[in-house]
Write an enzyme that holds these catalytic residues in place. Structure first.
Site, short mmCIF file in Angstrom:
data_model
loop_
_atom_site.label_atom_id
_atom_site.label_comp_id
_atom_site.label_asym_id
_atom_site.label_seq_id
_atom_site.Cartn_x
_atom_site.Cartn_y
_atom_site.Cartn_z
N GLN A 117 0.83 -1.21 0.00
CA GLN A 117 0.00 0.00 0.00
C GLN A 117 0.86 1.26 0.00
O GLN A 117 0.48 2.27 -0.59
CB GLN A 117 -0.91 -0.03 1.24
CG GLN A 117 -2.10 0.91 1.19
CD GLN A 117 -3.16 0.47 0.19
OE1 GLN A 117 -3.17 -0.66 -0.27
NE2 GLN A 117 -4.05 1.39 -0.16
N GLU A 168 4.39 -26.85 6.64
CA GLU A 168 4.90 -27.12 8.00
C GLU A 168 3.81 -26.99 9.06
O GLU A 168 4.08 -26.57 10.18
CB GLU A 168 6.07 -26.20 8.34
CG GLU A 168 7.38 -26.60 7.75
CD GLU A 168 7.72 -28.07 7.93
OE1 GLU A 168 7.21 -28.68 8.87
OE2 GLU A 168 8.47 -28.60 7.10
#
Ligand code: ST9
Length: 604
Positions: A422, A449
């Protein structure tokens, strides 16, 4: 700005944590088993490592995405040329030795220095950093293998820079590893033949090493259901003879490579075992304790994934910061009525400053949390290592931290990378800047994971529940001691920490009460508990950092002064803007119900 020089490391902050906050030069370095490394060696190693990362890993960042890992349809994966150059430089410089203990030819660096080094790898090129898993697997075989397995694998894996993989997942067994159906048939001695299809295998094939060692979970014939029926096998791509020399091609073949949203330079493979050719494997250590053995790798990998997220946020923030210092748009908000007012750099705009502080406080706070945990790992080794009575409490604390680092780190960083983008406005959405690739490359961190909710369940039931809160209470006790000892200049941080601590205790208490009614409460609220505890720990480490910075800022000048003032500002921002959120979470959890469970599936 090009993506070639995308990587913006924060060595000043890494050194601040290692040498000014944790003071490893007096508490860790020079002491057994780290007696050969002193502060000077540690600093120059990390600096030298960074040079290699910037010269060879960072320039390959865009290639990973635009060229990617290419599958030839016949079992082979080709990496971009720049990846070869990066891996060559890594091994030629002996940088793999940074994570090896001295008895395996390494430099004997403590985990805190190793994880600092890993941040640089993961930040410079997240798609390459797991191609060097061979080192870690050699360490696992060295600690869990039989004498003959050690003699056969460890030295060639390290000397010849073999690749390695962790092979758990199957099409029908993702989070639920115990649903795996891959079988293992005993053929004699420690040898088995494996059959099945494994999925989502990171770096299952690549054309850099001579050989790849797959560490595979499979179910021996007659073994029981679930994870406890799984055993761990060493399955090399090319068979390894008893003298360590490389033999014939083994029947573990890559049969597909996924087309992913990001991290395309890291080959995510389907691995077919025993189709048309026997897949030979050796039972690790001749004991059928596969899931427990594999968790030695998984817990290390969880720390690596969380560190990768933190590394990405740190470089994203520094890229955003650089852009906001030079990009001019609009007038100062206070002079906006004057259409002739001079245009200002966007760093002058309040909302941009808010976004920068969000990124800075989290990037530095997550680093502080990661390196503090790495320092726990140092202290485990100083106390005699895994299983030593002196090390038990430290290991438990380390284990408690891993779901926070992995689960919270990966979720929060994904949110914050959108904030980094942004800051660039529309330019951030374009390939000219690295942020859009950072976002795509990082998203995987909350998925592999163990997903975020797997981390939340691990935290609540295993890491907090198993010892009835003893380790959690020890951690909360440390946080309280810090809060109580903060000086008057940090009264805001003190009050915020004390309140957040009480709210976290309230959250755990509320959850225990609700658990008596239904375990679903933990299911619905588990991620919130994970986030609250992680934010408390980050706020704590930022307050500790501020305390150090406060003392040093009195005499510091120039860049050092600005740095220390930045540490104070980050801790204050976090105390004022993030820690109060734990109180709101407490209210939500206390009022929590099971409406989502009671709603009919058809009504979604
Ligand atoms: C993957 C690969 O995703 C991703 C990339 C990999 C690359 C990373 C490599 C990093 C290396 C980087 C290089 C660094 C270089 C540095 C250089 C420096 C210069 N802790 O609760 P139960 C065990 S792979 C320890 O009943 P269920 C324990 O033995 C795919 N042990 O579970 C336990 O028995 P007991 C990843 C644990 O219901 C047993 O499991 N997939 C822990 O049977 C059963 O436990 C996943 O992660 C623990 N925290 O099974 C799977 N937890 O209780 C996710 C369990 O008697 N799914 N054990 O002690 C889960 O974790 C599930 O919860 C489950 C459930 C499978 C455990």
């Amino acid at each position: 700005m090009t993506t070639v020089d995308h990587y913006k490391p924060n060595l000043r902050d890494i050194f601040f944590q290692l040498f000014e906050v944790l003071e490893i030069q007096s508490s860790v370095l020079g002491k057994a088993p780290f007696e050969t490394m002193d502060e000077d060696t540690a600093r120059t190693s990390i600096e030298g490592f960074l040079e290699v990362m910037q010269a060879t890993w960072a320039p390959a960042f865009a290639d990973g995405d635009r060229v990617g890992a290419v599958f030839d349809g016949e079992g082979n994966v080709r990496l971009p040329k720049s990846f070869h150059k990066a891996l060559d430089a890594f091994y030629a410089g002996g940088w793999n030795k940074l994570e090896l203990p001295e008895h395996l030819g390494g430099y004997g660096a403590p985990p805190s220095v190793q994880w600092a080094g890993f941040e640089l790898m993961a930040g410079a090129n997240p798609a390459i950093c797991f191609y060097v898993l061979g080192n870690q697997m050699a360490k696992i075989i060295d600690s869990l293998g039989t004498p003959s397995q050690k003699a056969r694998f460890v030295k060639p894996m390290l000397d010849e820079h073999w690749g390695a993989t962790m092979v758990l997942t199957e099409p029908g067994a993702g989070s639920d590893v115990g649903a795996g159906t891959t079988t293992a048939r005993h053929v004699g001695g420690d040898e088995y033949h494996l059959e099945g299809v494994k999925r989502f295998i990171t770096n299952g094939d690549f054309d850099h090493p001579k050989n790849i060692v797959h560490m595979v979970l499979a179910r021996p014939e007659g073994a029981g259901p679930g994870t406890k029926g799984l055993s761990l096998f060493i399955v090399p791509k090319f068979w390894v003879e008893a003298d360590g020399s490389i033999g014939a091609r083994n029947g573990a073949m890559v049969t597909n490579v996924e087309h992913k949203m990001g991290i395309k330079g890291s080959a995510t493979c389907e691995l077919t075992l025993g189709d048309g050719m026997p897949c030979r494997g050796l039972l690790v250590g001749e004991v059928h304790q596969g899931i427990a053995q594999m968790f030695h790798v998984i817990e290390y990998a969880r720390m690596a994934v969380g560190t990768k997220s933190m590394a990405t946020l740190s470089t994203a923030y520094l890229n955003a910061l650089e852009y906001t210092r030079v990009r001019k748009q609009g007038a100062d908000l206070a002079k906006a009525a004057d259409k002739a007012a001079p245009r200002v750099e966007i760093i002058r705009h309040p909302d941009v400053r808010r976004m920068l502080m969000l990124q800075k406080s989290f990037a530095e706070g997550l680093r502080a949390m990661v390196l503090w945990t790495a320092n726990l790992q140092d202290r485990v080794q100083l106390a005699g290592g895994h299983g030593n009575p002196e090390a038990v409490a430290l290991e438990a604390l380390n284990d408690l931290m891993l779901p926070l680092i992995k689960g919270y780190g990966s979720e929060k960083v994904y949110d914050l990378l959108a904030v980094s983008l942004q800051c660039f406005g529309g330019s951030g959405y374009c390939e000219d800047y690295p942020i859009e690739q950072y976002i795509r490359d990082q998203k995987i961190d909350s998925l592999y994971e163990g997903t975020t909710h797997i981390q939340a369940l691990d935290l609540f039931f295993r890491k907090i529940g198993r010892d009835r809160g003893a380790t959690l209470n020890a951690l909360l006790g440390q946080i309280k001691a810090t809060a109580d000892g903060l000086p008057a200049e940090l009264a805001v941080e003190q009050a915020a920490l004390a309140k957040a601590l009480a709210d976290t205790q309230g959250i755990i208490g509320a959850m225990l009460g609700k658990l008596g009614q239904s375990v679903y409460h933990v299911g619905v609220q588990g991620n919130r508990i994970l986030c609250s505890l992680a934010e408390l720990v980050i706020g704590w480490r930022l307050a500790v950092s501020a305390q150090v910075a406060l003392a040093k800022s009195a005499t510091a000048t120039g860049d050092d002064k600005a740095f220390y003032m930045g540490k104070l500002a980050a801790a204050r921002f976090f105390a004022k803007n993030i820690l109060p959120g734990i109180g709101l979470t407490r209210q939500l959890i206390e009022a929590g119900d099971l409406d989502v469970m009671e709603m009919a599936d058809d009504s979604f």
